[in-house]
Design an enzyme around this catalytic site. Structure first.
Site, mmCIF file in Angstrom:
data_model
loop_
_atom_site.group_PDB
_atom_site.id
_atom_site.type_symbol
_atom_site.label_atom_id
_atom_site.label_comp_id
_atom_site.label_asym_id
_atom_site.label_seq_id
_atom_site.Cartn_x
_atom_site.Cartn_y
_atom_site.Cartn_z
ATOM 1 N N CYS A 153 0.813 -1.228 0.000
ATOM 2 C CA CYS A 153 0.000 0.000 0.000
ATOM 3 C C CYS A 153 0.841 1.271 0.000
ATOM 4 O O CYS A 153 0.593 2.196 -0.761
ATOM 5 C CB CYS A 153 -0.899 0.019 1.231
ATOM 6 S SG CYS A 153 -2.149 -1.267 1.209
ATOM 7 N N VAL A 157 0.349 4.339 -2.506
ATOM 8 C CA VAL A 157 -0.326 5.590 -2.113
ATOM 9 C C VAL A 157 0.568 6.788 -2.413
ATOM 10 O O VAL A 157 0.104 7.813 -2.897
ATOM 11 C CB VAL A 157 -0.736 5.559 -0.624
ATOM 12 C CG1 VAL A 157 -1.287 6.922 -0.189
ATOM 13 C CG2 VAL A 157 -1.785 4.486 -0.382
#
Lengths: 507, 475
Positions: A153, A157
């Site tokens: 992640c 991101v």
């Protein structure tokens, strides 16, 4: 030899049922301030009702006991299927610790995988430095033939540019110019482990086959998909050898997750040889054994390699028949007598055991591709699929499963629930009980709550040893499935008839 | 510098040769030969520093520390893994924090609750969804005593305000809604997650519970996560000493126990690393003294019992002596049974919070010697407590990598290794007896008088399994 002196040792299984511990638990309640027993009982009963089911199915925002993992786990699993390949994750280190633990617990095998240990500074300034040093350290220490990059992640991101980072690492001499470093974007907030597998496989294949288009080599590529049964890989190779089909298994994890114990720890115990994988672009055809875990890869192969492709999941008799017929058509080789005999033995097992499955109602929870195979198999046995829960299934899967159920009179009760979880299934098992449940180790909580006997098939299987060594594909796989399902029925029957006249020796 | 220390330092230098320059320089600070006196400066390891990228650290993250250790084991509150699917899924009932209660009704330990972030949540934020999720939980689980919101990496990166959501919902529900900022990218390991989680206990739960009566013997048992029932075995000893354990943190803990610990007369802490923060806070805020103890193996248990009893009146001291007298024959029998099978065997440990030092005494009770020990996420105060426990020249390692563990194993030739699941199977392939010292390989308890026989049995079955000798090693 001196006889062994044994001591009576009580561990947690017995210890905490002793009176002094029961009294301790009772004393502790004063400080716990629990709800009155009647209240607990009342709520427990309420959770079994239609009313509760409706509330449960109305929820949109919380998942409770979901049955899926996340993308990078699938990516690592895929990467581990290539020889000399180190799975390399650009992201926070905790994720890789979790992926490794999860796979270790399922396979009872070691798995090497690397993280770039991104922390706050990387979150602010980007993960370039982590990537550069990570590639350099990993290459120096673990001497891989390929570093297969995926992301977690954090890298997604903040938008790390993997392409530029890998190029920078080559330019700086952190890794050799010619070391293959495929990369896949695999955040946890998109898809599940099956999409991560797909993304990484496509990344690896497109990297190592680049510029390798040449003369046809006459082989057939097999893509198992996110298949956690090492027995399946060995079974597929055995069957192809019997049939005399030259083949390449793409992402062959059989030795990675089932390597012999020789007193030596190998970082790279097996996997598809990179040269063979590179030459897969020149194969006669590519057959995927799963659909939903290979969507992008198969589209890429069909378009870019201009190769004949097929998706042929060989679980159950009809599916396995279809697999061999298609393989025979592709290769021009007949299905040999040996395999036909195996089919006969599998059918014989089904016929012999059918009485214990016919009309039995089943609930399922698992990954889309495995579920499709298992639903088909159960209906072939005269079983009745009722609740089919697929946390990582999409609308297409829902339609395909519904179509499959519609093919058989045994499928008329079946209902498919995509994006639902095991807490939904709990409600279903109370309001509309079934005879058998098929699912992974976490489904044992459903077994405990509802009393539905559990057949452990799927991923992860943490609480039973060695099941993954047995194939579920092919005719031999059918025999294993019959074994697990029928003998669970018989175990349950023995349990229930223990104190009745029907406690039989012969079943 | 003694020969033992010099030899070990030389071995460490050899191991480090494989690293590129920068990584070698860094790793050299984390491996040392033990000097029990703590005087030799070269023998002190650096710790609690970021891992090098690409070296295969064994460490986890802040979320793992907050979820797996501190908040996850609390039984009657719901712990939500807020963010994408992975973190909650992989930490789902993997640590065996045993509890009593009806799962899914009034207790929630063995369950996985997640907001399962999708791409749209990353783009538009997850606060609204979190608010709605909390309401769904309240409706489906009316007996929950609180909700913890454990944020995963993306939640912090996109700047969601989970504190605001928690504050709003807490007013509505009138129970603790605890936002825990334990995103995995924070800090260098699990350790920061422990600290963050401790702070949220302090801010949201401590002081909120109800306790009707008070006695001079009220104590809190802190930093035991009840792996395989460890805390219960420890609690048994404390109760037999005449103490009243009013709170047990956090294995089998309830929200009320978390809320009344400030009424204890003494805090007893087992895992110093993960919970010293809250003990320090209670000392400053409520004047509650705290004492570390170690319930692994009879020697340390006796020592700890006497240390704890010394802080109470003669009744407790007497009971403590009676207790030791009661269990000593059983402990002697365990040692008589297992010591002959384990005498002189060498152990290498690489674990988490307290075990790299706390279990040394238990191994020594069985005649075994710990020749190397280290922490995944220890701090300098952990190492200071470890040096005196080990022999001169033993290897001390901080944040060891898979490569180092393997190389040190080749050179030290331990008879068994105690570490975690990620290390377990590579040791099996190496043919080195191995025991998981995070999960006790699904056995346990290992704490207390009831735990030591299990510990001894398990070490015997590990070291003396006939399966190791079946491995055909290549010449």
């Amino acid at each position: 030899m001196k006889a062994m002196k044994l001591m009576q040792v009580k561990d947690h299984n017995d210890l905490f049922r002793e009176q002094e511990y029961l009294e301790q638990f009772e004393r502790k309640r004063e400080f716990e301030r629990p709800w009155p027993a009647e209240t607990v009982q009342e709520v427990a009963e309420w959770t079994k009702t239609e009313e509760y089911k409706e509330k449960n199915f109305a929820r949109q925002h919380i998942k409770i006991n979901p049955a899926k993992a996340c993308q990078p786990l699938g990516a690592i699993f895929c990467a581990a299927g290539f020889a000399g390949t180190m799975p390399f994750v650009q992201g926070a280190q905790g994720c890789v610790a979790y992926f490794r633990s999860h796979l270790n617990r399922h396979f009872k095998e070691p798995l090497a995988a690397i993280s770039t240990s991104m922390t706050e500074d990387a979150a602010v300034f980007g993960g370039l430095n982590n990537m550069l040093e990570g590639l350099e350290n990993a290459y120096a220490l673990y001497k891989p033939k390929m570093l297969a990059v995926s992301t977690t992640c954090i890298a997604e991101v903040i938008g790390d540019d993997l392409n530029a980072y890998v190029k920078a690492a080559r330019d700086k001499g952190a890794i050799p110019k010619d070391l293959p470093v495929p990369f896949a974007h695999t955040p946890s907030f998109v898809g599940s482990q099956i999409t991560g597998y797909d993304n990484q496989l496509k990344a690896i294949l497109s990297t190592i086959t680049a510029g390798k288009k040449g003369e046809p080599n006459g082989t057939v590529n097999i893509i198992p998909g996110f298949d956690t049964y090492t027995g399946d890989y060995r079974e597929m190779k055995r069957l192809l050898d019997i049939m005399g089909v030259k083949h390449t298994i793409l992402a062959d994890v059989s030795d990675t997750f089932d390597s012999p114990n020789t007193g030596e720890y190998k970082l790279y115990p097996g996997g598809t040889p990179l040269a063979g994988a590179a030459d897969s672009i020149n194969a006669r055809a590519t057959i995927a054994l799963q659909k939903y875990s290979t969507l992008k890869t198969m589209e890429y192969i069909r378009k870019e390699w201009e190769q004949k492709t097929a998706v042929l999941p060989p679980i159950g008799i009809k599916n396995t028949d279809a697999f061999f017929e298609a393989l025979s058509a592709i290769t021009g080789k007949p299905v040999p007598r040996e395999i036909e005999d195996e089919r006969g033995r599998a059918v014989d097992a089904m016929v012999d055991s059918h009485a214990y499955v016919h009309g039995k109602r089943f609930a399922f929870v698992g990954d889309p591709d495995l579920l499709l195979g298992l639903i088909g198999f159960v209906m072939e046995m005269g079983g009745v699929p009722v609740h089919i829960v697929c946390t990582n299934g999409d609308r297409k899967f829902e339609e395909e499963a519904a179509a499959l159920l519609a093919e058989s009179p045994f499928g008329s009760e079946g209902k498919v629930y995509v994006n639902k979880d095991m807490w939904h299934l709990r409600s279903l098992l109370f309001t509309d009980p079934v005879d058998l449940l098929i699912g992974n180790s976490y489904a044992k909580f459903l077994w405990r709550d509802t009393g539905t006997p559990l057949v452990r098939i799927g991923f992860p299987l943490f609480d039973r040893h060695h099941l993954h060594r047995y194939p579920v594909i092919g005719y031999q796989g059918v025999i294993n499935l019959v074994n697990w399902v029928v003998n669970t029925v018989l175990d349950e029957m023995d349990r229930k008839t223990m104190h009745t006249t029907s406690f039989d020796v012969i079943r | 510098m003694s020969t033992a220390i010099k030899d070990t330092q030389k071995m460490i230098e050899e191991v480090l040769e494989a690293y590129p320059e920068k990584a070698k320089k860094d790793r050299a600070k984390h491996l040392a030969a033990n000097d029990p006196s703590g005087q030799c400066s070269a023998c002190q390891v650096k710790s609690n520093i970021k891992s090098r990228p690409g070296v295969m650290t064994v460490r986890g993250c802040a979320y793992a520390g907050a979820k797996g250790v501190v908040w996850g084991p609390v039984k009657d509150q719901i712990t939500v893994s807020h963010g994408p699917i992975g973190c909650g899924q992989y930490s789902w009932w993997s640590r065996r924090n045993y509890y009593n209660g009806q799962t899914g009704i009034d207790t929630f330990g063995a369950m996985q609750f997640t907001t399962d972030f999708q791409e749209k949540d990353i783009v538009y934020g997850g606060d609204k969804g979190l608010d709605a999720a909390l309401h769904e939980l309240k409706e489906l689980f009316p007996l929950a005593k609180g909700i913890g919101i454990l944020s995963e990496c993306p939640v912090g990166l996109i700047g969601d305000d989970i504190e605001a959501v928690a504050k709003k919902v807490q007013k509505e529900f009138k129970m603790p809604i605890v936002p825990v900022r334990c995103e995995g990218f924070r800090g260098v390991s699990q350790s920061l997650g422990h600290h963050i989680a401790n702070d949220t206990i302090k801010d949201h739960v401590l002081g909120t519970g109800q306790l009707d009566t008070s006695t001079p013997y009220d104590v809190a048992l802190i930093g035991d996560y009840n792996i395989g029932g460890d805390a219960w075995a420890s609690r048994k000893i404390l109760e037999e000493m005449g103490l009243r354990v009013i709170a047990q943190w956090t294995g089998d803990a309830s929200v009320n126990e978390m809320g009344i610990a400030h009424k204890a007369k003494l805090n007893l802490i087992h895992c110093y690393r993960s919970m010293n923060y809250i003990c320090r806070h209670m000392e400053e805020e409520y004047g509650i003294p705290w004492v570390e103890f170690n319930f692994f193996g009879p020697t340390k248990i006796y020592e700890s019992i006497r240390k704890i009893a010394s802080l109470f009146d003669d009744t407790v001291k007497e009971k403590a002596e009676q207790l030791i007298a009661k269990y000593k024959p059983l402990m002697d029998e365990v040692i008589a049974t297992y010591r002959p099978k384990l005498e002189g065997r060498k152990v290498m440990l690489y674990v988490g919070g307290l075990r790299p030092r706390h279990t040394i005494g238990a191994y020594e009770d069985l005649g075994m010697e710990v020749v190397a020990s280290g922490y995944e996420f220890g701090h300098s105060d952990d190492y200071k407590r470890t040096y005196p426990e080990m022999k001169e020249g033993a290897v001390i390692m901080d944040d060891a990598t898979l490569y180092e563990l393997e190389e040190l194993t080749r050179r030290l030739r331990p008879d068994m290794v105690g570490s975690g699941i990620k290390e377990k199977y590579s040791y099996h392939k190496l043919g080195v007896p191995f025991r998981q010292m995070h999960s006790w390989d699904y056995s346990g308890p290992y704490h207390g008088f009831d735990g030591f026989p299990v510990f001894a049995r398990d070490m015997d079955m590990t070291v003396n399994s006939p399966t190791w000798s079946l491995i055909r090693r290549k010449k």
